[in-house]
Design a protein around this motif. Structure first.
Motif, PDB file in Angstrom:
ATOM      1  N   GLU A 156       0.743  -1.222  -0.235  1.00  0.00           N
ATOM      2  CA  GLU A 156      -0.129  -0.096  -0.035  1.00  0.00           C
ATOM      3  C   GLU A 156       1.080   1.072  -0.060  1.00  0.00           C
ATOM      4  O   GLU A 156       1.720   1.482   0.762  1.00  0.00           O
ATOM      5  CB  GLU A 156      -0.883  -0.069   1.204  1.00  0.00           C
ATOM      6  CG  GLU A 156      -1.621  -1.224   1.531  1.00  0.00           C
ATOM      7  CD  GLU A 156      -2.878  -1.696   0.522  1.00  0.00           C
ATOM      8  OE1 GLU A 156      -3.206  -0.568  -0.309  1.00  0.00           O
ATOM      9  OE2 GLU A 156      -3.162  -2.792   0.219  1.00  0.00           O
ATOM     10  N   SER A 171      -2.711   0.725  -3.982  1.00  0.00           N
ATOM     11  CA  SER A 171      -2.445  -0.777  -3.662  1.00  0.00           C
ATOM     12  C   SER A 171      -1.909  -1.331  -4.797  1.00  0.00           C
ATOM     13  O   SER A 171      -2.591  -1.506  -6.155  1.00  0.00           O
ATOM     14  CB  SER A 171      -3.897  -1.478  -3.355  1.00  0.00           C
ATOM     15  OG  SER A 171      -3.592  -2.877  -3.302  1.00  0.00           O
ATOM     16  N   SER A 210       1.802  -5.558   3.028  1.00  0.00           N
ATOM     17  CA  SER A 210       0.836  -6.311   3.514  1.00  0.00           C
ATOM     18  C   SER A 210       1.286  -7.832   3.715  1.00  0.00           C
ATOM     19  O   SER A 210       2.348  -8.295   3.456  1.00  0.00           O
ATOM     20  CB  SER A 210      -0.526  -6.336   2.671  1.00  0.00           C
ATOM     21  OG  SER A 210      -0.211  -7.170   1.533  1.00  0.00           O
TER      22      SER A 210
END
Length: 317
Positions: A156, A171, A210
């Motif tokens: 991100e 993203s 992530s």
């Protein structure tokens, strides 16, 4: 290279990678595949636990390690040159990591090589024209991006786009990094734009890696990307603009963001040469300076400015 040196080098190559194809070894040492097979067999007969997977390559059995590697004087000098380059051409995260790695490398050098590097230290310099990065852009995310690339994890980004001067959240699924025209660039599939995008790393305000993986096989490789969209510098327009000298301070670091490659004094003017990937984008920046700039080249930019000026005039009629 004699055979004993080549066998040692092949062993080092095998230790540096999980799987090494025979073709990689052949290409590196400029030998035939038959010679590669003979060399690997010789290492196996000498007791080195080398495994093979049909159609894949060779590997060292888990747990086998070489003793600490010694560097030649020439290799040590090449590493010192790399350290100088990293100090100027990398970001804050990689500078620190490379410096730590160099300390470990220097620790295993022989005394004569250490003395040699110390005498060479002050005689190698890398001068970069890249402007300093403001505090709002930390420029310390290269290590995080490399981690995401290696583990194939979604990232991100908070990214500041220069063409419209807006901050957006993206993203992305990274496919590679490129050093180009004085900056590191992240090449990634952008989920917001549904396409491959080039993100200049010094324009990233924040990165979060992530725990969610992405399918690497769905994307083109970095080489395929550069073959398709690359050759940036040859595609860029060479733009020469003359500004009154008084404008130098007002323009400040903006000139670097728009691709400055050269600046010189011509009479009472500052002549700046840029590599501009998009004339319209460059022209809209040029509008900020009103009638002060003089376009030396190309003619296409003058025509583009005439169209932009007409557009503005019609808008305000």
């Amino acid at each position: 290279m004699n055979r004993i040196d080549r066998l040692s080098a092949i062993l080092i190559q095998l230790q540096g990678k999980k799987i090494v194809k025979a073709a990689e070894i052949a290409e590196r040492f400029d030998i035939s595949l038959r010679t590669v097979y003979r060399d690997v067999r010789a290492l196996q007969e000498a007791g080195v636990p080398i495994g093979a997977e049909a159609g894949t390559g060779y590997y060292l059995v888990e747990g086998y390690h070489l003793p600490p590697v010694m560097f030649s004087r020439e290799e040590a000098a090449a590493l010192l040159t790399g350290e100088k380059l990293m100090a100027n051409l990398s970001d804050h995260s990689n500078k620190k990591e490379f410096s730590n790695a160099m300390q470990k490398i220097k620790a295993v050098l022989r005394g004569s090589e250490k003395d040699f590097l110390e005498s060479l230290e002050d005689n190698i310099a890398v001068v970069s024209r890249r402007p300093p990065v403001g505090d709002e852009f930390p420029n310390r995310f290269l290590s995080d991006i490399q981690h995401a690339l290696g583990k194939q994890l979604i990232m991100e980004l908070d990214y500041f786009a220069l063409h419209n001067e807006t901050l957006t959240k993206r993203s992305v699924e990274p496919i590679g990094i490129i050093y180009m025209s004085g900056y590191w660039h992240l090449i990634a599939w952008c989920r917001l734009r549904h396409g491959y995008r080039d993100f200049r790393m010094d324009r990233i305000k924040n990165v979060a890696v992530s725990a969610d993986p992405y399918d690497k096989t769905r994307h083109i490789t970095l080489k395929e990307y550069t073959d398709r969209y690359g050759d940036y510098e040859s595609k860029a327009h060479v733009v020469k603009i003359r500004f009154p000298k008084a404008f130098g301070r007002r323009i400040g670091d903006q000139k670097f963001y728009y691709g400055l490659v050269e600046e010189q004094t011509v009479g009472e003017c500052l002549e700046m040469t840029f590599l501009a990937p998009c004339l319209e984008w460059f022209g809209r920046w040029l509008l900020l300076w009103g009638a002060a700039p003089e376009i030396v080249t190309p003619v296409e930019l003058t025509e583009k400015m005439q169209l932009l000026a007409t557009e503005i005039k019609q808008h305000y009629l």
